[in-house]
Structures are given as C-alpha cells and as structure tokens.
Design a protein around this motif. Sequence first.
Motif, PDB file in Angstrom:
ATOM      1  N   LEU A 112      18.867 -11.816 -26.304  1.00 43.15           N
ATOM      2  CA  LEU A 112      20.779 -12.362 -26.840  1.00 43.15           C
ATOM      3  C   LEU A 112      20.128 -14.406 -27.130  1.00 43.15           C
ATOM      4  CD1 LEU A 112      21.517 -10.525 -23.284  1.00 43.15           C
ATOM      5  CD2 LEU A 112      22.163 -10.395 -26.232  1.00 43.15           C
ATOM      6  N   GLU A 113      21.060 -14.579 -27.875  1.00 39.11           N
ATOM      7  CA  GLU A 113      21.406 -16.046 -27.879  1.00 39.11           C
ATOM      8  C   GLU A 113      21.923 -16.368 -27.316  1.00 39.11           C
ATOM      9  OE1 GLU A 113      19.509 -17.557 -30.138  1.00 39.11           O
ATOM     10  OE2 GLU A 113      18.736 -15.765 -30.976  1.00 39.11           O
ATOM     11  N   PRO A 114      21.955 -17.830 -26.472  1.00 41.98           N
ATOM     12  CA  PRO A 114      22.389 -18.296 -25.154  1.00 41.98           C
ATOM     13  C   PRO A 114      23.638 -18.932 -26.167  1.00 41.98           C
ATOM     14  CG  PRO A 114      20.465 -19.169 -24.944  1.00 41.98           C
ATOM     15  CD  PRO A 114      20.321 -17.938 -26.104  1.00 41.98           C
ATOM     16  N   GLU A 115      25.082 -19.518 -25.789  1.00 43.30           N
ATOM     17  CA  GLU A 115      25.791 -20.124 -25.467  1.00 43.30           C
ATOM     18  C   GLU A 115      25.392 -21.564 -24.931  1.00 43.30           C
ATOM     19  OE1 GLU A 115      29.542 -18.330 -26.943  1.00 43.30           O
ATOM     20  OE2 GLU A 115      28.691 -15.969 -27.616  1.00 43.30           O
ATOM     21  N   GLU A 116      26.236 -21.914 -25.152  1.00 42.55           N
ATOM     22  CA  GLU A 116      26.900 -23.318 -24.984  1.00 42.55           C
ATOM     23  C   GLU A 116      28.016 -22.912 -23.686  1.00 42.55           C
ATOM     24  OE1 GLU A 116      24.178 -25.439 -23.785  1.00 42.55           O
ATOM     25  OE2 GLU A 116      23.009 -24.972 -25.375  1.00 42.55           O
ATOM     26  N   ALA A 117      27.961 -23.556 -22.011  1.00 43.79           N
ATOM     27  CA  ALA A 117      28.951 -23.632 -21.497  1.00 43.79           C
ATOM     28  C   ALA A 117      30.149 -23.720 -22.569  1.00 43.79           C
ATOM     29  CB  ALA A 117      28.555 -24.285 -19.769  1.00 43.79           C
ATOM     30  N   ASP A 118      30.968 -22.553 -21.727  1.00 43.43           N
ATOM     31  CA  ASP A 118      32.622 -23.264 -22.212  1.00 43.43           C
ATOM     32  C   ASP A 118      33.243 -23.310 -20.723  1.00 43.43           C
ATOM     33  OD1 ASP A 118      32.393 -20.302 -21.753  1.00 43.43           O
ATOM     34  OD2 ASP A 118      33.501 -19.840 -22.753  1.00 43.43           O
ATOM     35  N   ALA A 119      35.067 -23.867 -21.125  1.00 45.49           N
ATOM     36  CA  ALA A 119      35.535 -23.590 -20.242  1.00 45.49           C
ATOM     37  C   ALA A 119      36.132 -22.320 -18.885  1.00 45.49           C
ATOM     38  CB  ALA A 119      36.804 -24.399 -21.103  1.00 45.49           C
ATOM     39  N   HIS A 187      30.694 -11.011 -22.660  1.00 47.21           N
ATOM     40  CA  HIS A 187      31.257 -12.944 -23.647  1.00 47.21           C
ATOM     41  C   HIS A 187      29.905 -13.245 -23.938  1.00 47.21           C
ATOM     42  CE1 HIS A 187      35.314 -12.415 -21.732  1.00 47.21           C
ATOM     43  NE2 HIS A 187      35.190 -12.524 -23.324  1.00 47.21           N
ATOM     44  N   GLY A 188      28.569 -12.307 -23.588  1.00 46.64           N
ATOM     45  CA  GLY A 188      27.222 -12.730 -23.416  1.00 46.64           C
ATOM     46  C   GLY A 188      26.421 -13.615 -22.754  1.00 46.64           C
ATOM     47  N   LEU A 189      25.518 -13.914 -22.770  1.00 48.41           N
ATOM     48  CA  LEU A 189      24.422 -14.708 -22.122  1.00 48.41           C
ATOM     49  C   LEU A 189      25.629 -16.333 -22.377  1.00 48.41           C
ATOM     50  CD1 LEU A 189      21.690 -15.364 -20.814  1.00 48.41           C
ATOM     51  CD2 LEU A 189      20.980 -15.352 -22.940  1.00 48.41           C
ATOM     52  N   PHE A 190      25.325 -17.061 -21.981  1.00 55.16           N
ATOM     53  CA  PHE A 190      25.519 -18.560 -22.012  1.00 55.16           C
ATOM     54  C   PHE A 190      24.400 -19.186 -21.335  1.00 55.16           C
ATOM     55  CE2 PHE A 190      29.052 -16.346 -21.413  1.00 55.16           C
ATOM     56  CZ  PHE A 190      30.236 -17.163 -22.241  1.00 55.16           C
ATOM     57  N   ARG A 191      24.717 -20.724 -21.387  1.00 52.67           N
ATOM     58  CA  ARG A 191      23.364 -21.944 -20.074  1.00 52.67           C
ATOM     59  C   ARG A 191      23.949 -23.508 -20.729  1.00 52.67           C
ATOM     60  NH1 ARG A 191      18.424 -22.983 -24.363  1.00 52.67           N
ATOM     61  NH2 ARG A 191      19.770 -24.235 -25.914  1.00 52.67           N
ATOM     62  N   MET A 192      23.594 -23.578 -19.618  1.00 51.34           N
ATOM     63  CA  MET A 192      23.545 -25.712 -19.295  1.00 51.34           C
ATOM     64  C   MET A 192      22.659 -25.562 -18.583  1.00 51.34           C
ATOM     65  SD  MET A 192      26.659 -25.589 -16.151  1.00 51.34           S
ATOM     66  CE  MET A 192      27.033 -27.208 -16.426  1.00 51.34           C
ATOM     67  N   ARG A 193      22.970 -27.005 -18.601  1.00 53.14           N
ATOM     68  CA  ARG A 193      21.580 -28.326 -18.159  1.00 53.14           C
ATOM     69  C   ARG A 193      22.066 -28.749 -16.890  1.00 53.14           C
ATOM     70  NH1 ARG A 193      16.834 -30.668 -19.897  1.00 53.14           N
ATOM     71  NH2 ARG A 193      16.628 -29.810 -22.047  1.00 53.14           N
ATOM     72  N   PRO A 194      21.522 -28.096 -16.111  1.00 48.46           N
ATOM     73  CA  PRO A 194      22.495 -29.332 -14.419  1.00 48.46           C
ATOM     74  C   PRO A 194      21.950 -30.534 -14.994  1.00 48.46           C
ATOM     75  CG  PRO A 194      20.809 -28.325 -13.851  1.00 48.46           C
ATOM     76  CD  PRO A 194      20.505 -27.792 -15.580  1.00 48.46           C
TER      77      PRO A 194
END
Length: 195
Positions: A112-119, A187-194
């Motif tokens: 899976l390709e992670p998307e950056e976090a959205d609102a 909606h799939g995989l998401f990621r963010m840097r804390p």
Amino acid sequence: MDQYVTGAVIKKLREERRMTQAGLAELLNVSDKAVSKWETGRGYPDITMLEPLSEALGVSVTELLAGESVRNTNRSFNMTRLRFRVCPVCGNVITSTGEAVISCCGITLPALEPEEADAAHGPRIEKVEDEYYVIFDHAMTKDHYLSFVCGVRDDGCETVKLYPEGPAEARFKIRRTKYIYWYCNRHGLFRMRPR
C-alpha cells in the motif's frame, strides 16, 4: 480462465538460465513441444508441475506465479521503509521492510502507498508523559472504520488492532517513534510524522 503462470515468465526465466526448451523439457520429463506451448500461450503447465518448474528455473513457486523475481537488495535494514499489505478477504495486516511477494487467502497483496494525513483522517496527537496518545475523530461503524494504527520506530514497530464500534485511539512510546500509520477500510493507508 486466466493463466496462473504466463509463458512470457517461463521463457524469460529459462533464457536467463541460458537453457534451451529441450533442456528444460528434459529436466521436467516433458516434451520440448510442451515447453513451447507453455511459452507461446497455447497451453500451460499442470499445477503439479509448478514446484519442479520453479526448481528448474531457480525461483520460488511464489515468484513463478507472480511473474517477478524477488531479490534481497535491502542491504541496510531500515524500519522507516516499512511496507504494509492488508488482505481484503480476512483483514490480515502483513508488513515487510523491503520488496516481497506476499499472498493471503489466495490473493497476491500489493504494498500500500501511504497518503499524508488529511483533515478527515488526521489524528490528534497528545504527549502524555513518555507516550504519544493518538486519537482519531473517525467513524468506527461496521462499514467504515480504522483497522489498525502503527507506531514505527527506527528499531521496530508496534501495531494496535482497532475494531468496528470500538475506540479509535492508541498509545506509542515517544522515544524513537518516527511515523504513525493508520488504515481506513474505505480510504486506505495514511501516515504522519508526530511532532
């Protein structure tokens, strides 16, 4: 019916090993015409031939079926390159730190390709003592929910399984946590840097 192994793959692997059709046929105890039929798409090997065929071609059965070779080019282990796969049938979450051919429930799973976090899918992250407390304002119904949250460190990862109609929250040690990943079944995989 789709072929489970293509003639182009057999031909490519055979040629890489500098083997003739007759040479491959002899190893498998079949005729060279059978190998020719496989390679031209006018037939394909019986399922019982997959293991001997993969051995003769120097690949695993999984590689033969996937049509791609898997080579260990990951010379430096790095958890921040973690790849996630989720089975659409049973919900298994499978991770790898490099290229892999992985299947579950008879399906080859793509990374899976992670998307950056959205609102709509971004969490609220609070620091509580030595932990990140990750809270999502996300639906947790039987049809729309977060399946898991994962804290990825440079030396490992911790995955917290979430369930429909349950709380959408997790805790991870702050020390060395580089990314937070989460998976929404719609909606799939998401990621963010804390921060």
